[in-house]
Design a protein around this motif. Sequence first.
Motif, short mmCIF file in Angstrom:
data_model
loop_
_atom_site.label_atom_id
_atom_site.label_comp_id
_atom_site.label_asym_id
_atom_site.label_seq_id
_atom_site.Cartn_x
_atom_site.Cartn_y
_atom_site.Cartn_z
N ALA A 176 -3.25 12.96 1.70
CA ALA A 176 -2.09 13.98 2.04
C ALA A 176 -1.74 13.37 3.65
O ALA A 176 -0.46 13.47 3.85
CB ALA A 176 -2.64 15.22 2.19
N SER A 177 -2.67 13.04 4.63
CA SER A 177 -2.40 12.54 5.81
C SER A 177 -1.50 11.07 5.57
O SER A 177 -0.55 10.87 6.44
CB SER A 177 -3.79 11.94 6.41
OG SER A 177 -4.46 12.98 6.47
N VAL A 178 -1.79 10.39 4.46
CA VAL A 178 -1.23 9.05 4.40
C VAL A 178 0.44 9.38 4.16
O VAL A 178 1.39 8.70 4.75
CB VAL A 178 -1.56 8.17 3.35
CG1 VAL A 178 -0.52 7.09 3.13
CG2 VAL A 178 -2.99 7.45 3.89
N LEU A 179 0.72 10.31 2.96
CA LEU A 179 1.98 10.84 2.77
C LEU A 179 2.73 11.38 4.03
O LEU A 179 3.87 11.31 4.21
CB LEU A 179 1.72 11.80 1.67
CG LEU A 179 1.55 10.92 0.40
CD1 LEU A 179 1.72 12.03 -0.79
CD2 LEU A 179 2.70 9.86 -0.02
N ALA A 180 1.99 12.08 4.76
CA ALA A 180 2.69 12.75 5.80
C ALA A 180 3.28 11.61 6.78
O ALA A 180 4.25 11.82 7.60
CB ALA A 180 1.53 13.94 6.67
N PHE A 188 0.81 -1.18 -0.06
CA PHE A 188 0.11 0.12 0.01
C PHE A 188 0.65 1.24 -0.11
O PHE A 188 0.52 2.31 -0.92
CB PHE A 188 -0.95 -0.12 1.21
CG PHE A 188 -1.69 1.30 1.57
CD1 PHE A 188 -2.89 1.65 0.53
CD2 PHE A 188 -1.16 2.08 2.33
CE1 PHE A 188 -3.40 2.82 0.67
CE2 PHE A 188 -2.00 3.27 2.54
CZ PHE A 188 -2.91 3.66 1.97
N SER A 189 1.71 1.10 0.87
CA SER A 189 2.74 2.62 1.05
C SER A 189 3.36 2.85 -0.12
O SER A 189 3.49 4.15 -0.74
CB SER A 189 3.58 2.27 2.23
OG SER A 189 3.23 1.52 3.02
N ASN A 191 -4.40 7.58 -7.79
CA ASN A 191 -3.83 7.11 -6.69
C ASN A 191 -4.59 6.30 -5.92
O ASN A 191 -5.65 6.64 -5.40
CB ASN A 191 -3.24 8.34 -5.94
CG ASN A 191 -2.32 7.73 -4.72
OD1 ASN A 191 -2.58 7.23 -4.01
ND2 ASN A 191 -0.89 8.30 -5.02
N ILE A 192 -4.30 5.14 -5.52
CA ILE A 192 -4.97 4.13 -4.85
C ILE A 192 -5.55 4.60 -3.33
O ILE A 192 -6.63 4.23 -3.13
CB ILE A 192 -4.24 2.86 -4.76
CG1 ILE A 192 -5.08 1.60 -4.47
CG2 ILE A 192 -3.08 2.83 -3.86
CD1 ILE A 192 -6.02 1.10 -5.38
N SER A 193 -4.71 5.31 -2.60
CA SER A 193 -5.10 5.84 -1.46
C SER A 193 -6.64 6.68 -1.64
O SER A 193 -7.47 6.54 -0.99
CB SER A 193 -3.95 7.03 -0.84
OG SER A 193 -4.05 7.95 -1.80
N ARG A 194 -6.55 7.45 -2.67
CA ARG A 194 -7.81 8.36 -2.69
C ARG A 194 -9.11 7.42 -3.18
O ARG A 194 -10.18 7.63 -2.58
CB ARG A 194 -7.64 9.28 -3.91
CG ARG A 194 -6.88 10.43 -3.82
CD ARG A 194 -7.05 11.45 -4.68
NE ARG A 194 -8.46 11.97 -5.15
CZ ARG A 194 -8.74 12.72 -6.22
NH1 ARG A 194 -7.47 13.20 -6.73
NH2 ARG A 194 -9.70 12.89 -6.52
N VAL A 231 4.24 5.90 -5.37
CA VAL A 231 4.61 6.11 -6.86
C VAL A 231 3.25 6.46 -7.61
O VAL A 231 3.24 7.10 -8.68
CB VAL A 231 5.09 4.89 -7.61
CG1 VAL A 231 6.44 4.33 -6.68
CG2 VAL A 231 4.17 3.77 -7.46
N GLY A 232 2.07 6.44 -7.11
CA GLY A 232 0.95 6.69 -7.65
C GLY A 232 0.37 5.82 -9.07
O GLY A 232 -0.52 5.09 -9.02
N LEU A 233 1.41 5.73 -10.07
CA LEU A 233 1.29 5.25 -11.19
C LEU A 233 2.39 4.16 -11.34
O LEU A 233 3.57 4.38 -11.11
CB LEU A 233 1.16 5.94 -12.63
CG LEU A 233 0.10 6.50 -13.11
CD1 LEU A 233 0.44 7.50 -14.32
CD2 LEU A 233 -1.04 5.46 -13.51
N GLY A 234 2.15 2.99 -11.99
CA GLY A 234 2.98 2.03 -12.13
C GLY A 234 3.52 2.10 -13.63
O GLY A 234 3.63 3.00 -14.08
#
Length: 428
Positions: free
Chosen positions: A115-119, A15-16, A214-217, A21-24
């Motif tokens: 944003a929270s995940v990246l932080a 997941f992280s 982005n998978i997190s969104r 990376v957003g895109l593969g």
Amino acid sequence: MKFYNLKNHNEQLSFSQAVKVGLGSQQGLFFPLHLPEFELRDIDMMLEMDFLNRSSKILSVYTGNEIKPNNMRMLLKKAFSFPAIVKPVKENISCLELFHGPTLAFKDFGARFMASVLAYLNNNCATVLIATSGDTGAAVAHAFYGMHNIRVVILYPQGKISSLQEKLFCTLGKNIDTIAIKGDFDSCQTLVKQAFDDKLLREKINLNSANSINISRLLAQICYYFEGVAQLPKEKRNQLVISVPSGNFGNLTAGLLAKSLGLPIKRFIFSTNSNDTVPRFLSTGKWLPKATVATLSNAMDISNPNNWVRIEELFRRKTWSLSELSYSSVSDKMTNSTLMEMADIGYISEPHAATAYYALINNLKKEEYGLFIGTAHPAKFQDRIEPIVGKQLNPPEQLEKRKNLPLLSYTMSANFDLLKNFLLKQDQ
Ligand SMILES: *Cc1c(COP(=O)(O)O)cnc(C)c1O
């Protein structure tokens, strides 16, 4: 859980990593390796929980031990700091209002979670590059505003978003750069993809994407479908039909993922405006995007929707049939008259949600209960809606604060070399 690249199934990331990376490779989107399903009694129990605890449980399915449950809850408390509200519109229809966040559109849920995940992951020193058809820009800009070592560059089609939408995110400054591109949304999206294909850029400025690719969104958006069902009377749950106004099809993908987790949703309807690539694909089997046309529901002016491949993958893996999806492509004329109809029964809406309401009215069967997704606050489209509904709207404070500030955007032709120079130069 691992996530695989739809273009290369051997590329599997945690997941992280997938969030970072957003895109593969080959611009492939990531997709969950497992499609877990909650037991019926778990679902019943979860529907009794509050929004944050339930969301934390849902997301933990995908993040595993990469984010500890307590931390997940903390992170969500910050990201989901505003409610999703089910508002009855008429006897058998309600709206799931997702526009009570800082930028008045459902995109706040996904952008703020990302944003929270990246932080949380300490992913500093990155450039987040996105294309927006209106609302993503604002949600991402506000979610990342003032974050150290993260620079955000937002491309949007010049003159093709509402002036209030523009004011919301092009007046911030600091770590937020906005560029008005002389072109349509698809040309902005193409520029972003080109940037991700550029080796030098990827290495030099550590590019990330916050688009709905982005998978997190996407995962964050699953949570409000559960919340919508939780707020409905129990007896309506078995006959629930959800209608989603669609552009890039991220929102619908999230709804379908909620269903695959076991959430009781009988079926989905989606609406598009006259940018109808997917409706035409479903009726003819041919994928033939046309040039994008500007409509009243501008955040849906997309003719090559990125997330459609995820929907196809989900249907393939669940062995669902695409024929179970109903849809309407709604002209501006119909959108207008639907807005008036809605105002007549006492519900002020906006063009995007109105297309979903129209699709719902036209597809809903007698015994069914309909929920359409309210994706943006009507006040964001004040200049379009006031003349239609013949009434003045009160702008919420989020808009009032920004509407007289000067625009800080750059202007640029849809030319990749110009963008590349901009990204490299400003980085020094
Ligand atoms: C982004 C957006 C949509 C389309 O959502 P997708 O996930 O791209 O299909 C619909 N309405 C509004 C107001 C939006 O901002």
